[in-house]
Design an enzyme around this catalytic site. Structure first.
Site, PDB file in Angstrom:
ATOM      1  N   SER A 126       0.811  -1.211   0.000  1.00  0.00           N
ATOM      2  CA  SER A 126       0.000   0.000   0.000  1.00  0.00           C
ATOM      3  C   SER A 126       0.848   1.267   0.000  1.00  0.00           C
ATOM      4  O   SER A 126       0.308   2.368  -0.090  1.00  0.00           O
ATOM      5  CB  SER A 126      -0.912   0.016   1.236  1.00  0.00           C
ATOM      6  N   ASN A 149      -3.446   6.580  -0.733  1.00  0.00           N
ATOM      7  CA  ASN A 149      -2.951   6.588   0.642  1.00  0.00           C
ATOM      8  C   ASN A 149      -2.213   7.863   1.013  1.00  0.00           C
ATOM      9  O   ASN A 149      -2.113   8.202   2.192  1.00  0.00           O
ATOM     10  CB  ASN A 149      -2.074   5.360   0.899  1.00  0.00           C
ATOM     11  N   HIS A 194      -1.848  -2.474  -6.254  1.00  0.00           N
ATOM     12  CA  HIS A 194      -2.375  -2.165  -4.931  1.00  0.00           C
ATOM     13  C   HIS A 194      -3.897  -2.237  -4.898  1.00  0.00           C
ATOM     14  O   HIS A 194      -4.603  -1.361  -5.415  1.00  0.00           O
ATOM     15  CB  HIS A 194      -1.915  -0.764  -4.499  1.00  0.00           C
ATOM     16  N   GLU A 226      -4.509   0.361  -7.838  1.00  0.00           N
ATOM     17  CA  GLU A 226      -3.449   1.247  -8.316  1.00  0.00           C
ATOM     18  C   GLU A 226      -2.331   0.389  -8.899  1.00  0.00           C
ATOM     19  O   GLU A 226      -1.724  -0.413  -8.193  1.00  0.00           O
ATOM     20  CB  GLU A 226      -2.904   2.104  -7.174  1.00  0.00           C
TER      21      GLU A 226
END
Length: 293
Positions: A123, A195, A144, A156
């Site tokens: 992540s 994130n 991800h 992602e």
């Protein structure tokens, strides 16, 4: 390698991300094997998937026949060599620690066929830091998924300078095959997109809480009622796993050396107490049942 050449996928790690990623691959038509060193983790993974997909059948989301077909394509092993030796595509979903991922990728690289693409579900850790442990940096990519993968429709896909365009396109096509919306990042940055934005929100929320401006429940309420967020930042930390966020912050701090990137005191305290959120029954909030339905 082209997407049409992908027939068998190995998922390394049967934890809260890995087992659901494996199920997505099986539902997408791929022969899929989930590997974990811990035999009990594999048993738990199979039981959880039976329960989740069983509910899907009851709700009419998929047919009983589709469920049975997916489980026929899905297998489990505690041996990494067995998992990857005939894989065309490998997805790593182990703990968010760079040294662990490097060790795992080194072993995967040794046993996986030379044509196999190796993807990390990290992540936050960019794949160039992991690719250095392999002899195939052009076939290494970030893939991800978001928690929980069986619900969240986004992946992602992140390229490093050495990731080939063919590797990236094949990974995008795999995402399409498993019915997930993929977004391609052609340039690496720690934490990627979602994130980094989420981390900024959570960092400010924790600052406001630790400095006594509002209780965490009230901060969650404001985010939901005033900002129209479906879930508050503290609720989301509990859902994702407080330890996961803690490891992400530790990794970011190790890369930057910036004290601002160190895990906050309240986060570190939760991890030390084992209060990791829904999966342990207690985080910022207390839960009567563990896990996410």
């Amino acid at each position: 390698m082209n997407s049409k050449d992908i027939h068998r996928i190995a998922v390394i790690g049967a934890g809260q991300m890995g087992h659901q990623i494996g199920m997505l691959c099986a539902l997408g038509g791929y022969e899929t094997i989930i590997q974990d060193m811990n035999e009990q983790s594999l048993i738990n993974a199979k039981d959880k998937l039976e329960a989740i997909i069983g509910k899907w059948v009851q709700k009419g989301k998929i047919s009983f026949e589709a469920k049975e077909a997916a489980f026929r394509r899905l297998s489990f092993t505690n041996t990494l060599k067995e998992a990857v030796s005939s894989a065309d595509f490998v997805i790593e979903a182990v703990v968010e620690k760079l040294d662990v991922k490097q060790s795992v990728f080194k072993e995967i690289d040794e046993y996986a066929p030379s044509h196999a693409i190796l993807a990390s579900n990290s992540s936050t850790i960019v794949n160039s830091l992991i690719a250095s442990a392999t002899n195939r940096p052009e076939q290494i990519v970030n893939m991800h998924f978001f928690f929980p993968p069986l619900v969240m429709d986004c992946v992602e896909v992140v390229m490093s300078e050495k990731t080939s365009k063919k590797t990236a396109q094949t990974t995008m096509n795999v995402c399409k095959q498993i019915n997930r919306t993929a977004v391609l990042l052609k340039k690496e940055i720690s934490g990627f997109i979602a994130n980094r934005i989420l981390g900024a929100l959570q960092k400010e929320a924790v600052f406001l809480y630790e400095n006594g401006y509002a209780d965490f429940e009230d901060i969650d309420t404001i985010c939901k009622k005033a900002l129209n967020h479906p879930i508050g930042p503290f609720e989301l930390m509990d859902l994702s796993g407080i330890d996961v966020g803690y490891f992400v912050m530790q990794q970011r701090y190790s890369e930057t050396g910036d004290p601002e990137d160190k895990p906050a005191a309240c986060i570190e305290e939760k991890v030390q107490k084992g209060e990791l959120g829904r999966k342990t029954g207690k985080g910022f909030y207390t839960y009567h049942t563990q896990g996410v339905k």
